[in-house]
Scaffold this active site. Structure first.
Site, PDB file in Angstrom:
ATOM      1  N   CYS A 161      -3.267  17.353   9.679  1.00 30.18           N
ATOM      2  CA  CYS A 161      -4.733  17.513   8.875  1.00 30.18           C
ATOM      3  C   CYS A 161      -4.656  19.275   9.008  1.00 30.18           C
ATOM      4  CB  CYS A 161      -5.824  16.966   9.591  1.00 30.18           C
ATOM      5  SG  CYS A 161      -7.234  17.609   8.545  1.00 30.18           S
ATOM      6  N   CYS A 208      -4.198  18.377   5.136  1.00 31.57           N
ATOM      7  CA  CYS A 208      -5.633  18.416   4.645  1.00 31.57           C
ATOM      8  C   CYS A 208      -6.063  19.970   4.287  1.00 31.57           C
ATOM      9  CB  CYS A 208      -6.892  17.842   5.429  1.00 31.57           C
ATOM     10  SG  CYS A 208      -6.394  16.404   6.153  1.00 31.57           S
ATOM     11  N   LYS A 217      -3.563  22.191   2.625  1.00 27.32           N
ATOM     12  CA  LYS A 217      -3.581  21.667   1.283  1.00 27.32           C
ATOM     13  C   LYS A 217      -4.834  22.164   0.333  1.00 27.32           C
ATOM     14  CE  LYS A 217      -5.636  18.450   0.178  1.00 27.32           C
ATOM     15  NZ  LYS A 217      -5.159  16.966   0.479  1.00 27.32           N
ATOM     16  N   ALA A 265       6.196  14.056  24.917  1.00 26.66           N
ATOM     17  CA  ALA A 265       5.900  13.018  26.307  1.00 26.66           C
ATOM     18  C   ALA A 265       6.271  11.627  25.637  1.00 26.66           C
ATOM     19  CB  ALA A 265       4.333  13.102  26.364  1.00 26.66           C
ATOM     20  N   TYR A 294      -1.439   9.950  -3.147  1.00 21.43           N
ATOM     21  CA  TYR A 294      -2.336  11.394  -2.918  1.00 21.43           C
ATOM     22  C   TYR A 294      -1.403  12.418  -3.001  1.00 21.43           C
ATOM     23  CZ  TYR A 294      -6.147   8.596  -0.658  1.00 21.43           C
ATOM     24  OH  TYR A 294      -7.186   7.857  -0.354  1.00 21.43           O
ATOM     25  N   ILE A 295      -0.406  12.690  -2.310  1.00 19.92           N
ATOM     26  CA  ILE A 295       0.205  13.865  -1.862  1.00 19.92           C
ATOM     27  C   ILE A 295       0.935  14.395  -3.127  1.00 19.92           C
ATOM     28  CG2 ILE A 295       2.040  15.016  -0.732  1.00 19.92           C
ATOM     29  CD1 ILE A 295       1.268  13.505   1.889  1.00 19.92           C
ATOM     30  N   GLU A 343      -1.726  15.557  -5.665  1.00 20.82           N
ATOM     31  CA  GLU A 343      -2.365  16.809  -5.451  1.00 20.82           C
ATOM     32  C   GLU A 343      -1.410  17.974  -5.503  1.00 20.82           C
ATOM     33  OE1 GLU A 343      -5.550  14.859  -2.140  1.00 20.82           O
ATOM     34  OE2 GLU A 343      -3.916  16.041  -1.338  1.00 20.82           O
ATOM     35  N   ARG A 349      -1.590   3.971  -7.590  1.00 21.69           N
ATOM     36  CA  ARG A 349      -1.558   2.358  -7.456  1.00 21.69           C
ATOM     37  C   ARG A 349      -2.684   2.247  -6.140  1.00 21.69           C
ATOM     38  NH1 ARG A 349       0.839  -1.158  -4.007  1.00 21.69           N
ATOM     39  NH2 ARG A 349       2.199   0.390  -3.313  1.00 21.69           N
ATOM     40  N   THR A 360      -7.730  11.228   7.986  1.00 23.36           N
ATOM     41  CA  THR A 360      -8.362  12.145   8.958  1.00 23.36           C
ATOM     42  C   THR A 360      -9.641  11.640   9.627  1.00 23.36           C
ATOM     43  OG1 THR A 360      -6.976  13.924   8.223  1.00 23.36           O
ATOM     44  CG2 THR A 360      -9.078  14.545   9.980  1.00 23.36           C
ATOM     45  N   HIS A 367     -31.153  17.650 -13.218  1.00 22.47           N
ATOM     46  CA  HIS A 367     -30.575  17.954 -14.600  1.00 22.47           C
ATOM     47  C   HIS A 367     -30.472  19.612 -14.794  1.00 22.47           C
ATOM     48  CE1 HIS A 367     -29.661  17.499 -18.704  1.00 22.47           C
ATOM     49  NE2 HIS A 367     -30.492  18.306 -19.002  1.00 22.47           N
ATOM     50  N   GLU A 375     -25.807  13.355 -12.169  1.00 23.13           N
ATOM     51  CA  GLU A 375     -27.062  12.687 -12.786  1.00 23.13           C
ATOM     52  C   GLU A 375     -26.605  11.668 -13.551  1.00 23.13           C
ATOM     53  OE1 GLU A 375     -29.282  14.668 -16.001  1.00 23.13           O
ATOM     54  OE2 GLU A 375     -27.772  16.173 -16.153  1.00 23.13           O
TER      55      GLU A 375
HETATM   56  P1  NDP Z   1       1.235   7.457  -0.624  1.00 25.41           P
HETATM   57  O1  NDP Z   1       1.358   5.844   0.109  1.00 25.41           O
HETATM   58  O2  NDP Z   1      -0.123   7.352  -1.031  1.00 25.41           O
HETATM   59  O3  NDP Z   1       2.007   7.282  -1.972  1.00 25.41           O
HETATM   60  C1  NDP Z   1       3.402   6.926  -1.633  1.00 25.41           C
HETATM   61  C2  NDP Z   1       4.016   7.108  -3.156  1.00 25.41           C
HETATM   62  O4  NDP Z   1       5.391   7.036  -2.892  1.00 25.41           O
HETATM   63  C3  NDP Z   1       3.736   5.950  -3.835  1.00 25.41           C
HETATM   64  O5  NDP Z   1       3.289   6.238  -5.222  1.00 25.41           O
HETATM   65  C4  NDP Z   1       4.807   4.802  -3.721  1.00 25.41           C
HETATM   66  O6  NDP Z   1       5.062   4.067  -5.004  1.00 25.41           O
HETATM   67  C5  NDP Z   1       5.892   5.961  -3.908  1.00 25.41           C
HETATM   68  N1  NDP Z   1       7.191   5.504  -3.191  1.00 25.41           N
HETATM   69  C6  NDP Z   1       7.374   4.955  -1.935  1.00 25.41           C
HETATM   70  N2  NDP Z   1       8.686   4.745  -1.576  1.00 25.41           N
HETATM   71  C7  NDP Z   1       9.239   5.288  -2.709  1.00 25.41           C
HETATM   72  C8  NDP Z   1      10.532   5.347  -2.960  1.00 25.41           C
HETATM   73  N3  NDP Z   1      11.463   4.525  -2.071  1.00 25.41           N
HETATM   74  N4  NDP Z   1      11.152   5.445  -4.229  1.00 25.41           N
HETATM   75  C9  NDP Z   1      10.093   6.195  -5.177  1.00 25.41           C
HETATM   76  N5  NDP Z   1       8.809   6.204  -4.741  1.00 25.41           N
HETATM   77  C10 NDP Z   1       8.378   5.736  -3.712  1.00 25.41           C
HETATM   78  O7  NDP Z   1       1.656   8.370   0.250  1.00 25.41           O
HETATM   79  P2  NDP Z   1       1.642   9.935   0.461  1.00 25.41           P
HETATM   80  O8  NDP Z   1       2.845  10.350   0.887  1.00 25.41           O
HETATM   81  O9  NDP Z   1       1.003  10.546  -0.996  1.00 25.41           O
HETATM   82  O10 NDP Z   1       0.367  10.321   1.431  1.00 25.41           O
HETATM   83  C11 NDP Z   1       0.326   9.647   2.604  1.00 25.41           C
HETATM   84  C12 NDP Z   1      -1.213   8.990   3.109  1.00 25.41           C
HETATM   85  O11 NDP Z   1      -1.745  10.396   3.543  1.00 25.41           O
HETATM   86  C13 NDP Z   1      -1.833   8.582   1.969  1.00 25.41           C
HETATM   87  O12 NDP Z   1      -1.677   7.115   2.008  1.00 25.41           O
HETATM   88  C14 NDP Z   1      -3.252   9.104   2.313  1.00 25.41           C
HETATM   89  O13 NDP Z   1      -3.712   8.039   3.164  1.00 25.41           O
HETATM   90  C15 NDP Z   1      -2.902  10.171   3.208  1.00 25.41           C
HETATM   91  N6  NDP Z   1      -3.324  11.516   2.378  1.00 25.41           N
HETATM   92  C16 NDP Z   1      -4.696  11.540   2.009  1.00 25.41           C
HETATM   93  C17 NDP Z   1      -5.075  12.749   1.385  1.00 25.41           C
HETATM   94  C18 NDP Z   1      -6.733  12.808   1.027  1.00 25.41           C
HETATM   95  O14 NDP Z   1      -7.434  12.241   1.823  1.00 25.41           O
HETATM   96  N7  NDP Z   1      -6.887  13.838   0.053  1.00 25.41           N
HETATM   97  C19 NDP Z   1      -4.349  13.850   0.932  1.00 25.41           C
HETATM   98  C20 NDP Z   1      -2.831  13.288   1.321  1.00 25.41           C
HETATM   99  C21 NDP Z   1      -2.685  12.403   1.886  1.00 25.41           C
HETATM  100  P3  NDP Z   1       4.343   2.681  -4.999  1.00 25.41           P
HETATM  101  O15 NDP Z   1       2.928   3.019  -5.485  1.00 25.41           O
HETATM  102  O16 NDP Z   1       4.964   1.872  -6.124  1.00 25.41           O
HETATM  103  O17 NDP Z   1       4.318   1.961  -3.434  1.00 25.41           O
END
Ligand code: NDP
Length: 460
Positions: free
Chosen positions: A43, A48, A51, A115, A180-181, A184, A207, A312, A437, A442
């Site tokens: 994080c 986080c 980012k 470790a 997410y990543i 973003e 998804r 986090t 307002h 709102e």
């Molecule tokens: P996610 O699990 O959110 O997303 C992974 C994405 O990669 C999905 O769209 C998935 O598709 C796709 N994918 C997975 N495997 C493959 C593959 N072999 N080929 C092609 N596409 C693939 O992971 P992120 O890496 O985006 O983030 C990790 C975690 O970190 C998040 O789940 C979240 O919990 C945390 N995070 C939170 C943030 C926040 O709070 N703002 C910011 C960044 C990260 P499919 O949908 O089909 O499975």
């Protein structure tokens, strides 16, 4: 505990590990924490915090453009990636030092070393070869980017870890993933001026989020010039004279300067010695009970390494609850229901509770309230953008089951809506609150007419 060198040995000084170490020490435990990389974890060091700093940087572009509609004349804005990265690095170093100082103040011994577990009460420090006997062990090693399929040219692909340290802003970038990543960073690079193509294997990005949110965000990102290619994967990357040639499963190809995969993260468990201690795994993560205890009674695990909800604040709560349970004499479970979350895309997403699909499957009848409107600031700016609000309500009890927002400050708003949803507020409770307002928020208390109701299909 007298036979042990420490009462608690924490592996990993990220969000969960640091909180657990400090609270356990406060309860009187002798605590040692080992960190092989930098104190602060994902994080603070490469998640986080950096980012969000990059998100702030990327949003100035809109501000400069929008200012004209409000009467401002500005010179040609110029952006310097190296300055941003250097300033960001300085801030991360400051935070890392603050985390280390907090541990020290809490009487926690920090060791800069990997470790590994030798047996259920022994940890070996790889840097010195020394072993430490511990009454309890907490594994808080987090997770790391995972690339999925082994495609040709994978060595040219970066993850978000490297994106924070690129030498130059890529003019053209392909980002694979729809989570997410991916979204973003698509927003960050787009805002900073890169040409962004987002490649996602599924039908629609994000998804698991509410379908209207996914559609709305994809449309807004597209309006901003991000090319979203769904139903495809990156099949090969080849280094060519002027960049990287990216071949998609649909056989189209394009040449870009950078290819980043954000295809999920995997728990950091390899080589930790979990097998030696007999710790049970499930789907590549450490299996724990409601008190974060593993199959070995004195070994616990919190945060992403347990793959529950990988956020986090959740890891922090899990670390705190573990310390209260084991050292504070207060058995504490973390409530993993209705966790609010934000995606710092452009525009932002804030969400809590059930999606329409989830609610429709669990409740006999749910009422759906929606609103989409042009944010006031966009009017004089002449910006083509819309915000979106959605409330999902249980017809029978009038309880608000879910709230989903896309638009500026959605992350800030959902934190506050989260309080109401956690308190089981009803739609009537929302409606009883006077509007502030003019604000976007709102909308939450003025959504009067139902868009439609969804009935659960009768059981077969
Ligand atoms: P996610 O699990 O959110 O997303 C992974 C994405 O990669 C999905 O769209 C998935 O598709 C796709 N994918 C997975 N495997 C493959 C593959 N072999 N080929 C092609 N596409 C693939 O992971 P992120 O890496 O985006 O983030 C990790 C975690 O970190 C998040 O789940 C979240 O919990 C945390 N995070 C939170 C943030 C926040 O709070 N703002 C910011 C960044 C990260 P499919 O949908 O089909 O499975």
């Amino acid at each position: 505990m007298a036979d042990f060198d420490v009462d608690l040995f924490v592996i990993g000084a990220g969000s969960g590990g640091v909180r657990a170490a400090r609270i356990a020490s406060g309860h009187g435990a002798r605590v040692m924490v080992a960190e092989e990389y930098r104190v602060g974890g994902t994080c603070v060091i490469r998640g986080c915090v950096p980012k969000k700093l990059l998100v702030y940087a990327s949003r100035f572009a809109d501000e400069f453009e929008d200012a004209a509609g409000y009467g401002w004349t500005l010179g040609e804005p110029k952006f310097d990636w190296a300055t941003l990265i250097a300033n960001k690095d300085r801030e991360i170093a400051r935070l890392e030092a603050a985390y280390s100082a907090n541990l020290e103040r809490a009487n926690v011994t920090t060791v800069k070393s990997r470790a590994v577990i030798e047996d259920r009460h022994t940890v070996r420090l790889v840097a010195s070869g020394k072993t430490v006997r511990a009454g309890n062990i907490l594994v808080a090693t987090g997770a790391a980017p995972h690339f999925g399929a082994k495609i040709a040219g994978l060595e040219h692909v970066i993850s978000s870890n490297e994106a924070f340290h690129l030498r130059a802003l890529p003019k053209r970038i392909v980002i694979q993933g729809g989570g997410y990543i991916a979204v973003e960073f698509a927003g960050i690079f787009n805002g900073l001026g890169s040409e962004v193509t987002l490649v996602y294997r599924g039908e629609q990005i994000l998804r698991g989020f509410d379908n209207d949110v996914r559609e709305h965000l994809a449309a807004e990102m597209t309006k901003r010039g991000i090319k979203i290619v769904c139903g495809q994967t990156v099949d090969a990357v080849e280094k060519v004279d002027h960049g990287l040639d990216v071949v998609l499963s649909g056989r189209q190809s394009c040449v870009v300067d950078c290819v980043m995969f954000a295809t999920g993260r995997k728990p950091n468990i390899v080589g930790l010695g979990l097998d030696k201690a007999g710790v049970t795994l499930a789907k590549g993560a450490i299996q724990v009970d409601a008190f974060s205890r593993t199959s070995v009674p004195n070994i616990y695990a919190v945060g992403d390494v347990t793959d529950r909800i990988n956020l986090t604040p959740v890891a922090i709560r899990e670390g705190h609850a573990f310390a209260d349970t084991v050292f504070g004499g207060q058995p504490t479970k973390v409530d993993h229901a209705d966790v609010p979350t934000a995606v710092f895309s452009e525009p932002e997403v804030g969400t809590i509770g059930l999606t329409e699909t989830q609610a429709g499957a669990r409740f006999a009848r749910v009422d759906v309230y929606k609103s989409s409107f042009r944010p006031m600031k966009a009017t004089l700016a002449g910006r083509d953008t819309r915000s979106f609000f959605k409330l999902i309500v249980d017809s029978a009890s009038d309880r608000v089951l879910g709230c989903h927002i896309v638009g500026p400050d959605a992350g800030e708003m959902i934190q506050l809506v989260g309080i109401a949803v956690k308190m089981n507020a009803t739609k009537a409770d929302f409606d009883a609150v006077m509007a502030v307002h003019p604000t976007a928020a709102e909308e939450l208390v003025t959504l009067r007419s139902k868009a439609y109701s969804v009935e659960r299909p009768a059981a077969e």
